[in-house]
Design an enzyme around this catalytic site. Structure first.
Site, short mmCIF file in Angstrom:
data_model
loop_
_atom_site.label_atom_id
_atom_site.label_comp_id
_atom_site.label_asym_id
_atom_site.label_seq_id
_atom_site.Cartn_x
_atom_site.Cartn_y
_atom_site.Cartn_z
N LYS A 108 2.61 3.72 -11.31
CA LYS A 108 1.44 2.72 -11.17
C LYS A 108 1.29 1.85 -12.43
O LYS A 108 0.88 0.78 -12.19
CB LYS A 108 0.32 3.77 -10.78
CG LYS A 108 0.20 4.31 -9.08
CD LYS A 108 0.49 3.33 -8.17
CE LYS A 108 0.20 4.29 -6.95
NZ LYS A 108 0.22 3.32 -5.77
N VAL B 152 -9.79 8.82 -2.88
CA VAL B 152 -10.00 8.63 -1.29
C VAL B 152 -9.51 9.81 -0.22
O VAL B 152 -8.59 10.21 -0.54
CB VAL B 152 -9.30 7.33 -0.54
CG1 VAL B 152 -9.50 6.97 0.67
CG2 VAL B 152 -10.00 6.20 -1.52
N ARG B 153 -10.26 10.25 0.67
CA ARG B 153 -9.95 11.24 1.71
C ARG B 153 -8.57 10.88 2.48
O ARG B 153 -8.99 10.18 3.44
CB ARG B 153 -11.01 11.77 2.54
CG ARG B 153 -12.26 12.42 1.86
CD ARG B 153 -13.20 13.01 2.89
NE ARG B 153 -13.94 12.17 3.67
CZ ARG B 153 -15.00 11.21 3.08
NH1 ARG B 153 -15.35 11.55 1.85
NH2 ARG B 153 -15.48 10.44 3.60
N THR B 154 -7.54 11.12 2.27
CA THR B 154 -6.35 10.93 2.99
C THR B 154 -5.64 12.10 2.86
O THR B 154 -5.79 13.07 2.04
CB THR B 154 -5.45 9.69 2.32
OG1 THR B 154 -5.22 9.85 0.80
CG2 THR B 154 -6.43 8.49 2.34
N SER C 138 -3.78 2.52 -8.75
CA SER C 138 -4.67 3.69 -8.90
C SER C 138 -5.16 3.63 -10.05
O SER C 138 -4.93 2.97 -11.14
CB SER C 138 -3.56 4.99 -8.97
OG SER C 138 -4.43 6.07 -9.26
N ASN D 262 0.97 -1.16 0.03
CA ASN D 262 -0.06 -0.13 -0.04
C ASN D 262 0.74 1.26 0.05
O ASN D 262 0.35 2.26 -0.55
CB ASN D 262 -0.93 0.05 1.18
CG ASN D 262 -1.45 1.12 1.68
OD1 ASN D 262 -2.64 1.67 0.99
ND2 ASN D 262 -0.76 1.98 2.22
N ALA E 283 5.20 11.25 -12.89
CA ALA E 283 5.92 10.27 -12.26
C ALA E 283 5.10 9.37 -11.65
O ALA E 283 5.25 8.31 -11.89
CB ALA E 283 7.02 10.73 -11.29
N TYR E 284 4.04 9.59 -10.92
CA TYR E 284 2.93 9.05 -10.33
C TYR E 284 2.30 8.04 -11.33
O TYR E 284 2.27 6.71 -10.81
CB TYR E 284 1.93 9.86 -9.82
CG TYR E 284 1.13 9.05 -8.57
CD1 TYR E 284 1.46 8.62 -7.45
CD2 TYR E 284 -0.32 8.83 -9.23
CE1 TYR E 284 0.44 7.85 -6.91
CE2 TYR E 284 -1.17 8.19 -8.50
CZ TYR E 284 -0.88 7.55 -7.14
OH TYR E 284 -1.64 7.01 -6.28
P1 NAP Z 1 -1.29 8.86 2.51
O1 NAP Z 1 -2.20 8.88 3.64
O2 NAP Z 1 -0.31 9.80 1.95
O3 NAP Z 1 -0.49 7.35 2.77
C1 NAP Z 1 0.73 7.04 2.30
C2 NAP Z 1 1.35 5.96 2.94
O4 NAP Z 1 2.26 5.44 2.70
C3 NAP Z 1 1.76 6.19 4.51
O5 NAP Z 1 1.77 5.42 5.59
C4 NAP Z 1 3.40 6.78 4.30
O6 NAP Z 1 4.02 6.77 5.38
C5 NAP Z 1 3.58 5.56 3.37
N1 NAP Z 1 4.87 5.60 2.49
C6 NAP Z 1 5.08 6.62 1.72
N2 NAP Z 1 6.45 6.31 1.20
C7 NAP Z 1 7.03 5.25 1.69
C8 NAP Z 1 8.06 4.63 1.78
N3 NAP Z 1 9.30 4.89 0.94
N4 NAP Z 1 8.20 3.47 2.55
C9 NAP Z 1 7.25 3.04 3.39
N5 NAP Z 1 6.12 3.85 3.45
C10 NAP Z 1 6.12 4.96 2.75
O7 NAP Z 1 -1.90 8.14 1.07
P2 NAP Z 1 -3.01 7.04 0.92
O8 NAP Z 1 -3.99 7.76 0.12
O9 NAP Z 1 -3.49 6.48 1.99
O10 NAP Z 1 -2.30 6.26 -0.23
C11 NAP Z 1 -2.25 4.79 -0.11
C12 NAP Z 1 -1.95 4.03 -1.33
O11 NAP Z 1 -3.42 4.37 -2.18
C13 NAP Z 1 -0.68 4.70 -2.30
O12 NAP Z 1 -0.19 3.76 -2.76
C14 NAP Z 1 -1.57 5.73 -3.23
O13 NAP Z 1 -0.78 5.69 -4.30
C15 NAP Z 1 -2.78 5.00 -3.32
N6 NAP Z 1 -3.94 5.68 -3.85
C16 NAP Z 1 -4.59 6.81 -3.10
C17 NAP Z 1 -5.70 7.40 -3.70
C18 NAP Z 1 -6.44 8.38 -3.06
O14 NAP Z 1 -7.23 9.02 -3.51
N7 NAP Z 1 -6.14 8.69 -1.67
C19 NAP Z 1 -6.14 7.10 -5.03
C20 NAP Z 1 -5.51 6.09 -5.66
C21 NAP Z 1 -4.33 5.33 -5.17
P3 NAP Z 1 4.51 8.30 6.23
O15 NAP Z 1 3.38 8.33 6.99
O16 NAP Z 1 5.91 7.83 6.69
O17 NAP Z 1 4.63 9.12 5.18
#
Ligand code: NAP
Length: 246
Positions: free
Chosen positions: A171, A202-204, A115, A69, A166-167
């Site tokens: 993916k 997603v709300r993050t 994604s 994740n 890059a993102y």
């Molecule tokens: P988030 O709240 O920013 O969480 C990202 C998580 O990844 C955090 O726990 C972060 O750790 C961790 N992380 C980042 N770089 C890392 C590394 N080098 N090693 C280990 N952990 C690392 O984002 P999220 O939305 O939950 O994203 C989770 C996944 O869902 C991601 O892969 C993202 O691309 C994918 N995604 C999200 C959305 C969306 O709308 N939110 C949509 C599509 C896909 P830290 O707390 O230390 O930074």
């Protein structure tokens, strides 16, 4: 008891995936980039962290589920941003998977949190054809992905069919890895399934406050893939528990 490793489980979608798997009775090994009580410290870009996690999990009998994740979406666009993004989102997930795979148990499930931006519509021409090639190998994929930062540095990436994101490429590469790995695992007697999920918007911290989905909603498809029954799909891309086109 089944064991699930979830990367980036300290917040966001990863935290919700870990909670949902624990609620389904799995023993969850949550990992966090920063040291944190109750978590295994794992920066997916650090080979020493990855090796320590693999040793720990193997010592406990291996994992049944791995959810990759952890991910970043960095500001800006240049060779450095590209390399950092690929290291975390693509190579990080690949190295964690490769390290945990030898001790993974029969019926193991590997899930990538990808994604909608991982769609192949993000690349064009020869680059797209190479990603799509059903004979793509691990070496071929790594060589192709390595061309992206070089093309960015040379100022030719758009002409060659890459997006200025890059993102997106990270993916797209993650999704291609799932197709390659599913083929690599064909014939493995453990019948491990490997799939990739689009959680939706997603709300993050990454998704922002205007996103329509809760973290629990975003976790649903990754959790469903983590718990697929025997004989379930492998090498697929899923959104809302349905297969979607790569
Ligand atoms: P988030 O709240 O920013 O969480 C990202 C998580 O990844 C955090 O726990 C972060 O750790 C961790 N992380 C980042 N770089 C890392 C590394 N080098 N090693 C280990 N952990 C690392 O984002 P999220 O939305 O939950 O994203 C989770 C996944 O869902 C991601 O892969 C993202 O691309 C994918 N995604 C999200 C959305 C969306 O709308 N939110 C949509 C599509 C896909 P830290 O707390 O230390 O930074």
């Amino acid at each position: 008891m089944r064991t699930a490793v979830v990367t980036g489980a300290n917040r966001g979608i990863g935290e919700a995936i870990a909670a949902a798997l624990a609620a389904r009775g799995l023993r969850v090994v949550p990992t966090s980039r920063e040291p944190r009580e109750g978590f295994v410290t794992l920066d997916v870009t650090r080979a020493d962290h990855v090796a320590a996690l693999a040793q720990k999990v193997a010592g406990q009998g291996g994992a049944d589920v791995l959810v990759n994740n952890a991910g970043v979406s960095l500001d800006g666009f240049d060779e450095r941003v590209v390399r950092r993004t690929l290291d975390a989102n693509f190579l990080g997930a690949m190295h964690v998977t490769d390290a945990l795979l030898p001790s993974m148990r029969r019926g193991g499930r590997i899930v990538m949190v990808s994604s909608g931006l991982g769609s192949l519509t993000g690349v064009r021409g020869e680059v797209r054809a190479r990603f799509e090639d059903p004979r793509l190998t691990r070496e071929g994929l790594l060589a192709l992905v390595e061309e992206f930062p070089r093309d960015v540095a040379a100022g030719v990436h758009e002409r060659r069919g890459w997006p200025s994101s890059a993102y997106r490429v990270s993916k797209i590469a993650m999704n291609a890895l799932v197709r390659v790995m599913a083929r690599e695992l064909e014939g493995d007697p453990r019948r491990i399934l490997v799939n990739t999920a689009d959680p939706g918007w997603v709300r993050t911290r990454m998704g922002g406050r205007s996103a329509p989905r809760s973290v629990e909603h975003g976790a649903r498809t990754p959790v469903w893939l983590a718990l697929l029954p025997e004989g379930g799909p492998t090498g697929g891309f899923f959104r809302d528990e349905h297969a979607v086109a790569f």
